[in-house]
Motif scaffolding. Structure first.
Motif, PDB file in Angstrom:
ATOM      1  N   TRP A 109       4.586 126.546 108.912  1.00  0.00           N
ATOM      2  CA  TRP A 109       3.525 127.537 109.048  1.00  0.00           C
ATOM      3  C   TRP A 109       2.170 126.897 109.321  1.00  0.00           C
ATOM      4  O   TRP A 109       1.319 127.457 110.004  1.00  0.00           O
ATOM      5  N   MET A 110       2.027 125.698 108.788  1.00  0.00           N
ATOM      6  CA  MET A 110       0.766 124.999 109.052  1.00  0.00           C
ATOM      7  C   MET A 110       0.678 124.647 110.530  1.00  0.00           C
ATOM      8  O   MET A 110      -0.339 124.900 111.188  1.00  0.00           O
ATOM      9  N   SER A 111       1.764 124.107 111.088  1.00  0.00           N
ATOM     10  CA  SER A 111       1.691 123.708 112.495  1.00  0.00           C
ATOM     11  C   SER A 111       1.573 124.949 113.400  1.00  0.00           C
ATOM     12  O   SER A 111       0.932 124.902 114.446  1.00  0.00           O
ATOM     13  N   LYS A 112       2.164 126.048 112.952  1.00  0.00           N
ATOM     14  CA  LYS A 112       2.020 127.295 113.736  1.00  0.00           C
ATOM     15  C   LYS A 112       0.534 127.686 113.806  1.00  0.00           C
ATOM     16  O   LYS A 112       0.027 128.064 114.870  1.00  0.00           O
ATOM     17  N   CYS A 113      -0.155 127.556 112.681  1.00  0.00           N
ATOM     18  CA  CYS A 113      -1.591 127.847 112.675  1.00  0.00           C
ATOM     19  C   CYS A 113      -2.320 126.968 113.690  1.00  0.00           C
ATOM     20  O   CYS A 113      -3.091 127.463 114.521  1.00  0.00           O
TER      21      CYS A 113
END
Ligand SMILES: O=P(O)(O)OC[C@H]1O[C@](O)(CO)[C@@H](O)[C@@H]1O
Ligand SMILES: [Mn+2]
Length: 427
Positions: free
Chosen positions: A297-301
């Motif tokens: 989810w961090m990399s998606k952000c």
């Protein structure tokens, strides 16, 4: 006063840390630039030691010498400070001048020491601490990015009330993110280790002024009345890089996803400033880090944020005004182009303590003076300051409220324990 302690203790401590940082990078400078790099490091250190000495022995201010875009404006401002004194007062100097000006001057002189020392004139002496703050806040950042991504996934199903609650939650996270600036801790690490996300309810009593409702009505109204291709622009005048910047970007992401805004504009600093303030390099670096995280989810952000920039939905701006010593009511004269730009905003969010000091001119206002009055004519667009209190200045309180706090807790306004959302604009 808190101002005295800052200049006497904290600023020399920051300067010492800067010198130490340069020392520790000596071999890197040698590898990159050979002997020339080592000589430059020596020169920068000697200029900084001289600066520390000037400060500690209360010498008169000296004009800037290195030609840079803002040098003339700075030197004019030094003359202006001098002109405020009587002849018998002598030269304006470190311990007998307005705190805001003295502190800004110190950071500008640090920058001068670096740009006078090519080939290491690109070096950001605070970069390491800013990066450290980011790394040390990993857990909170992951939690925050996960929260955002889950929220976005269900955003269409939320009713008005739920959307508003989520907006308020992210605003509060952005507020408490302002606790972790590094000039306040004398340049020492100040990462986000307590879990803000789970403490929002407990922190609520420390929000002294809470104008979040005004922000909601303003933006939800824009959303409702906006024509199809029309825009709603929110400007964020950024403060610290690291965890605080993540909280601001998460808020900015939410503004787009909820359609409360269609464009978000960011303002950062053009030179390293008050230790942890965001520059364009920090902004890009942080988004890159978030994007390359191993956490889904961090990399998606990070990927989304990069996309927003590419699409022009997020725009980063630079302006030299933010690192001048002037209070914001001087903006129409000193930087009319910037003032005109800000007038295009539907809402401007000012993050952090330093912005608050500049908005209110860092004066010794009575606590109950209205915010609108303290802004002294600075009204480019509806604005809101989101700040934890780290300086002896606060306006717009209820009669007696500030005095009461002062009596029970003398350092209430300098510890970062309290926070405000203070709005000025049409209601
Ligand atoms: O990052 P912020 O929230 O602007 O805080 C910077 C702060 O640093 C200090 O100047 C202390 O040096 C504060 O009083 C101050 O305003
Ligand atoms: Mn700051």
């Amino acid at each position: 006063s808190f101002a005295y302690l800052t200049i006497k203790d904290r600023t020399p401590q920051i300067l010492t840390k800067v010198i130490d940082t340069l020392h520790r990078h000596k071999s890197e400078f040698f590898e990159k630039h050979g002997e020339e790099g080592v000589e430059a490091e020596k020169k920068a250190i000697s200029l900084l030691s001289k600066l520390r000495n000037e400060l500690q022995t209360d010498k008169p201010f000296i004009p800037l010498v290195e030609k840079f875009v803002d040098t003339d404006i700075w030197n004019q401002y030094l003359e202006y400070q001098q002109s405020l004194l009587n002849e018998s007062d002598g030269k304006s100097r470190w311990f007998y001048s307005p705190w805001l000006f003295v502190e800004c001057y110190m950071y500008r002189r640090i920058h001068e020491a670096i740009i006078q020392s090519p080939p290491i004139d690109y070096f950001d002496v605070f970069k390491e601490s800013k990066e450290q703050n980011f790394y040390e806040s990993q857990e909170s950042i992951i939690a925050l990015c996960t929260l955002l991504q889950q929220l976005i996934r269900t955003i269409e199903d939320l009713d008005e009330k739920q959307l508003k609650d989520e907006f308020f939650k992210l605003l509060q996270i952005s507020l408490w993110g302002n606790k972790c600036d590094l000039s306040f801790s004398g340049g020492e690490s100040s990462s986000q280790d307590t879990d803000v996300l789970n403490s929002l309810e407990d922190l609520k009593p420390f929000i002294l002024l809470n104008d979040m409702e005004h922000l909601w009505s303003l933006l939800s109204n824009c959303k409702k009345t906006r024509e199809k291709a029309a825009v709603t622009r929110v400007y964020i005048v950024l403060d610290n890089s690291g965890f605080e910047l993540v909280t601001d970007l998460v808020l900015a992401n939410f503004l787009l996803s909820s359609e409360l805004a269609t464009e978000v504009h960011f303002y950062g600093k053009t030179i390293p400033w008050f230790v942890s303030d965001t520059t364009i390099h920090d902004f890009n670096w942080l988004i890159e880090q978030v994007k390359h995280s191993n956490h889904k989810w961090m990399s998606k952000c990070g990927a989304d944020w990069e996309e927003y920039i590419k699409m022009g939905k997020w725009v980063y701006h630079n302006h030299i005004f933010w690192t001048l010593p002037h209070e914001y009511c001087a903006m129409p004269q000193v930087a009319p182009d910037l003032y005109a730009e800000l007038q295009k905003a539907h809402l401007i969010l000012f993050k952090g303590d330093l912005n608050y000091r500049k908005l209110t001119g860092d004066r010794k206002w009575e606590f109950s003076v209205p915010f609108h009055q303290a802004l002294n004519g600075f009204h480019p667009a509806p604005l809101c300051t989101i700040r934890t209190l780290k300086a002896e200045i606060q306006v717009g309180l209820q009669p007696g409220q500030g005095e009461q706090l002062l009596a029970s807790e003398p350092s209430w306004w300098t510890t970062g324990k309290y926070g405000i959302f203070q709005y000025d604009g049409p209601l």
